[in-house]
Design a protein around this motif. Structure first.
Motif, PDB file in Angstrom:
ATOM      1  N   SER A 193      41.040   7.270 -32.730  1.00 22.99           N
ATOM      2  CA  SER A 193      40.242   8.405 -32.282  1.00 22.99           C
ATOM      3  C   SER A 193      38.760   8.074 -32.301  1.00 22.99           C
ATOM      4  CB  SER A 193      40.482   9.617 -33.192  1.00 22.99           C
ATOM      5  OG  SER A 193      41.820  10.046 -33.152  1.00 22.99           O
ATOM      6  N   ARG A 218      34.873  10.365 -31.486  1.00 27.89           N
ATOM      7  CA  ARG A 218      34.212  11.600 -31.095  1.00 27.89           C
ATOM      8  C   ARG A 218      32.868  11.253 -30.476  1.00 27.89           C
ATOM      9  NH1 ARG A 218      31.320  16.389 -34.549  1.00 27.89           N
ATOM     10  NH2 ARG A 218      31.974  18.178 -33.297  1.00 27.89           N
ATOM     11  N   ARG A 246      45.141  14.986 -25.144  1.00 27.57           N
ATOM     12  CA  ARG A 246      44.569  13.956 -26.021  1.00 27.57           C
ATOM     13  C   ARG A 246      43.075  14.151 -26.250  1.00 27.57           C
ATOM     14  NH1 ARG A 246      44.409   8.808 -24.414  1.00 27.57           N
ATOM     15  NH2 ARG A 246      44.312   9.279 -22.169  1.00 27.57           N
ATOM     16  N   GLN A 289      36.129  14.978 -28.156  1.00 30.37           N
ATOM     17  CA  GLN A 289      37.033  14.437 -29.164  1.00 30.37           C
ATOM     18  C   GLN A 289      38.158  13.718 -28.439  1.00 30.37           C
ATOM     19  OE1 GLN A 289      36.878  14.491 -32.639  1.00 30.37           O
ATOM     20  NE2 GLN A 289      38.649  13.125 -32.495  1.00 30.37           N
ATOM     21  N   ASN A 293      41.569  11.545 -28.919  1.00 32.84           N
ATOM     22  CA  ASN A 293      42.645  11.133 -29.820  1.00 32.84           C
ATOM     23  C   ASN A 293      43.685  10.326 -29.044  1.00 32.84           C
ATOM     24  OD1 ASN A 293      41.412  12.657 -31.882  1.00 32.84           O
ATOM     25  ND2 ASN A 293      42.563  14.485 -31.306  1.00 32.84           N
ATOM     26  N   SER A 294      44.528   9.644 -29.770  1.00 29.13           N
ATOM     27  CA  SER A 294      45.611   8.847 -29.173  1.00 29.13           C
ATOM     28  C   SER A 294      45.080   7.963 -28.051  1.00 29.13           C
ATOM     29  CB  SER A 294      46.721   9.769 -28.645  1.00 29.13           C
ATOM     30  OG  SER A 294      47.231  10.595 -29.666  1.00 29.13           O
TER      31      SER A 294
END
Length: 116
Positions: A17, A19, A67, A82, A84-85
């Motif tokens: 991840s 950000r 995601r 953000q 993720n994955s």
């Protein structure tokens, strides 16, 4: 003078991840729609996510739905992404964009590399 500065990029392993943050100044941030774009080597720049001025309308590129999450804090003149994955195909330079009635501002971009 309008200024947009992206931060938060880097190298991350697949499945990880990150950000991203986009800090804006020099214009009335709260009335602008904000977007994240990305451009991979040899490919055209593509829209990843966009959020309306008050945050009530959000859209995503199909390949990042579920995601990535875009959000904004109008009190801090900042928009976030953000991620993720993360997948290797997410590797690109990510750009923040502000737009209002044909007026548009771009940041310099932040590199995101997804690799093991």
């Amino acid at each position: 003078q309008a200024r947009i500065v992206e931060s938060g990029g880097g190298l991350v392993q697949p499945g990880g991840s990150l950000r991203l943050s986009c800090a804006a100044s020099g214009f009335t941030f709260s009335i602008y729609s904000m977007s994240w774009y990305r451009q991979a080597p040899g490919r055209e720049r593509e829209l990843v996510a966009e959020i309306s001025s008050a945050g009530g309308s959000i859209n995503y590129l199909d390949s990042v739905k579920g995601r990535f999450t875009i959000s904004r804090d109008n009190a801090k003149n900042t928009v976030y992404l953000q991620m993720n994955s993360l997948k290797p195909e997410d590797t690109a330079v990510y750009y923040c964009n502000a737009a209002l009635h044909g007026i548009t501002y771009w940041g310099q971009g932040t590199q995101v590399t997804v690799s093991s």
